[in-house]
Motif scaffolding. Structure first.
Motif, mmCIF file in Angstrom:
data_model
loop_
_atom_site.group_PDB
_atom_site.id
_atom_site.type_symbol
_atom_site.label_atom_id
_atom_site.label_comp_id
_atom_site.label_asym_id
_atom_site.label_seq_id
_atom_site.Cartn_x
_atom_site.Cartn_y
_atom_site.Cartn_z
ATOM 1 N N GLY A 135 -4.775 -31.163 -58.894
ATOM 2 C CA GLY A 135 -4.713 -32.511 -58.349
ATOM 3 C C GLY A 135 -3.662 -32.707 -57.281
ATOM 4 O O GLY A 135 -3.493 -33.819 -56.784
ATOM 5 N N SER A 136 -2.945 -31.619 -56.924
ATOM 6 C CA SER A 136 -1.898 -31.753 -55.919
ATOM 7 C C SER A 136 -1.602 -30.382 -55.331
ATOM 8 O O SER A 136 -1.987 -29.343 -55.889
ATOM 9 N N TRP A 137 -0.894 -30.389 -54.209
ATOM 10 C CA TRP A 137 -0.486 -29.124 -53.598
ATOM 11 C C TRP A 137 0.483 -28.371 -54.505
ATOM 12 O O TRP A 137 0.445 -27.141 -54.579
ATOM 13 N N ASP A 138 1.354 -29.085 -55.203
ATOM 14 C CA ASP A 138 2.295 -28.429 -56.111
ATOM 15 C C ASP A 138 1.551 -27.718 -57.239
ATOM 16 O O ASP A 138 1.932 -26.615 -57.651
ATOM 17 N N ALA A 139 0.493 -28.355 -57.741
ATOM 18 C CA ALA A 139 -0.296 -27.733 -58.806
ATOM 19 C C ALA A 139 -0.989 -26.475 -58.297
ATOM 20 O O ALA A 139 -1.081 -25.474 -59.011
ATOM 21 N N LEU A 140 -1.461 -26.514 -57.053
ATOM 22 C CA LEU A 140 -2.094 -25.337 -56.468
ATOM 23 C C LEU A 140 -1.066 -24.234 -56.255
ATOM 24 O O LEU A 140 -1.310 -23.059 -56.554
ATOM 25 N N ARG A 141 0.104 -24.604 -55.771
ATOM 26 C CA ARG A 141 1.169 -23.631 -55.512
ATOM 27 C C ARG A 141 1.607 -22.956 -56.819
ATOM 28 O O ARG A 141 1.920 -21.762 -56.833
ATOM 29 N N ALA A 142 1.594 -23.718 -57.907
ATOM 30 C CA ALA A 142 2.043 -23.184 -59.195
ATOM 31 C C ALA A 142 1.113 -22.098 -59.737
ATOM 32 O O ALA A 142 1.528 -21.306 -60.590
ATOM 33 N N LEU A 143 -0.116 -22.046 -59.224
ATOM 34 C CA LEU A 143 -1.057 -21.019 -59.674
ATOM 35 C C LEU A 143 -0.738 -19.645 -59.096
ATOM 36 O O LEU A 143 -1.250 -18.637 -59.567
ATOM 37 N N GLY A 144 0.100 -19.610 -58.082
ATOM 38 C CA GLY A 144 0.477 -18.341 -57.477
ATOM 39 C C GLY A 144 -0.726 -17.581 -56.958
ATOM 40 O O GLY A 144 -1.631 -18.166 -56.350
ATOM 41 N N GLU A 145 -0.765 -16.281 -57.228
ATOM 42 C CA GLU A 145 -1.861 -15.456 -56.735
ATOM 43 C C GLU A 145 -3.185 -15.787 -57.413
ATOM 44 O O GLU A 145 -4.250 -15.390 -56.924
ATOM 45 N N GLN A 146 -3.124 -16.522 -58.519
ATOM 46 C CA GLN A 146 -4.356 -16.957 -59.185
ATOM 47 C C GLN A 146 -4.960 -18.181 -58.506
ATOM 48 O O GLN A 146 -5.985 -18.690 -58.959
ATOM 49 N N GLY A 147 -4.356 -18.632 -57.421
ATOM 50 C CA GLY A 147 -4.857 -19.802 -56.705
ATOM 51 C C GLY A 147 -5.273 -19.477 -55.287
ATOM 52 O O GLY A 147 -5.065 -20.291 -54.376
ATOM 53 N N LEU A 148 -5.881 -18.302 -55.073
ATOM 54 C CA LEU A 148 -6.276 -17.882 -53.722
ATOM 55 C C LEU A 148 -7.305 -18.857 -53.143
ATOM 56 O O LEU A 148 -8.344 -19.115 -53.748
ATOM 57 N N VAL A 149 -7.000 -19.372 -51.948
ATOM 58 C CA VAL A 149 -7.847 -20.368 -51.282
ATOM 59 C C VAL A 149 -8.543 -19.733 -50.082
ATOM 60 O O VAL A 149 -7.887 -19.175 -49.200
ATOM 61 N N LEU A 150 -9.865 -19.841 -50.045
ATOM 62 C CA LEU A 150 -10.654 -19.388 -48.907
ATOM 63 C C LEU A 150 -10.745 -20.505 -47.876
ATOM 64 O O LEU A 150 -10.889 -21.682 -48.225
ATOM 65 N N LEU A 151 -10.657 -20.135 -46.599
ATOM 66 C CA LEU A 151 -10.876 -21.072 -45.494
ATOM 67 C C LEU A 151 -11.710 -20.373 -44.432
ATOM 68 O O LEU A 151 -11.694 -19.141 -44.325
ATOM 69 N N ASN A 152 -12.424 -21.165 -43.629
ATOM 70 C CA ASN A 152 -13.108 -20.591 -42.475
ATOM 71 C C ASN A 152 -12.072 -20.021 -41.510
ATOM 72 O O ASN A 152 -10.962 -20.557 -41.385
ATOM 73 N N HIS A 153 -12.441 -18.967 -40.816
ATOM 74 C CA HIS A 153 -11.468 -18.267 -39.962
ATOM 75 C C HIS A 153 -10.903 -19.169 -38.873
ATOM 76 O O HIS A 153 -9.782 -18.965 -38.403
ATOM 77 N N ASP A 154 -11.673 -20.192 -38.453
ATOM 78 C CA ASP A 154 -11.218 -21.092 -37.395
ATOM 79 C C ASP A 154 -10.856 -22.473 -37.930
ATOM 80 O O ASP A 154 -10.860 -23.455 -37.184
#
Length: 275
Positions: A135-154
């Motif tokens: 629910g937040s960037w901090d929660a995502l950051r806390a996942l560490g390597e278990q929170g890998l986020v995919l984005l389009n290259h551009d």
């Protein structure tokens, strides 16, 4: 048209239509501005055929043309990749580009016509069987390597997410379809993308039951009509007045819900900002 607009026409040196209604009548000038559809930009743009475009932006352009602003926006037959579109607007080959978010780099190269066309939530997507909640960037950051986020290259969001620090990002997918396939294959835990655009692609791929949209959105970003930097201020003002008129008439809100809200499930539609 007033002297300011006439001066703008002369400064542009671009195509203009003129007509006399009869002797003693004023000269009527219509300035033509050129743009093109964006490849892979659904539902901003939809390719109905080799030379036929539809979608939110096509409807906005048609609505602006009906206002008789003294401007006519010409839509080229061929859709172009986003990068080439931006290059051609920057160089002056084209005049306008619909609809992109604001970034520091784009602010240097283009004019962002006000008001914005619409606001769109950016959300994390996860596999349906993954119970994770973020629910937040901090929660995502806390996942560490278990929170890998995919984005389009551009992705325009990549510099912002990199600047936040502590996020694990993978921005090598060539397009939305490629990233959704990587997500389903377990090559990332999340995919970060605009809500309605993601849902449209998930439906077109038939994978909407295999992917879950995490709420609340982590960002809500305005999308704008972009103009080339040297477009005269009088013409920029005409475009701005036209968009303001469409907003006051409720046209922008109706088109936003038509193209970005109609296909969303009710719980996701509630995440869209009210027009």
């Amino acid at each position: 048209l007033g002297l300011a607009c006439l001066a703008a026409l002369l400064m542009l040196g671009g195509p203009a239509d003129s007509a006399h209604a009869g002797s003693g009548t004023a000269l009527t000038l219509t300035l033509t501005l050129r743009t093109a559809a964006e490849q892979g930009g659904a539902p901003k743009w939809l390719q109905l055929g080799p030379r036929t475009q539809s979608g939110f932006c096509a409807d906005v352009i048609a609505a602006l043309n009906r206002l008789e602003l003294g401007l006519r926006i010409e839509l080229l037959a061929e859709a172009l990749p986003q990068k080439r579109l931006m290059q051609q607007v920057k160089s002056g080959e084209l005049d306008l580009l619909c609809a992109l978010t604001r970034t520091e780099e784009r602010k240097q190269d283009f004019v962002f016509v006000q008001p914005e066309l619409y606001n769109m939530p950016y959300v994390l997507l996860a596999r349906a069987e993954d119970p994770v909640e973020v629910g937040s960037w901090d929660a995502l950051r806390a996942l560490g390597e278990q929170g890998l986020v995919l984005l389009n290259h551009d992705s325009s969001r990549l510099p912002l997410l990199q600047a936040m620090g502590g996020l694990h990002l993978h921005a090598r997918g060539l397009n939305t379809e490629a990233n959704l396939r990587m997500l389903l294959a377990g090559r990332g835990r999340f995919f970060y993308f605009p809500l309605s655009n993601a849902w449209y692609t998930m439906q077109s791929m038939g994978v909407q039951d295999r992917i879950r949209v995490l709420l609340p959105p982590l960002q809500v970003e305005p999308y704008h009509l972009l103009a080339r930097r040297n477009l005269p201020p009088a013409v920029q003002e005409q475009l701005s007045q036209g968009l303001q008129q469409l907003r006051q008439q409720g046209q922008l809100g109706r088109l936003t819900m038509k193209w970005f809200g109609a296909e969303l499930p009710a719980e996701l539609r509630q995440a869209l900002p009210q027009p």
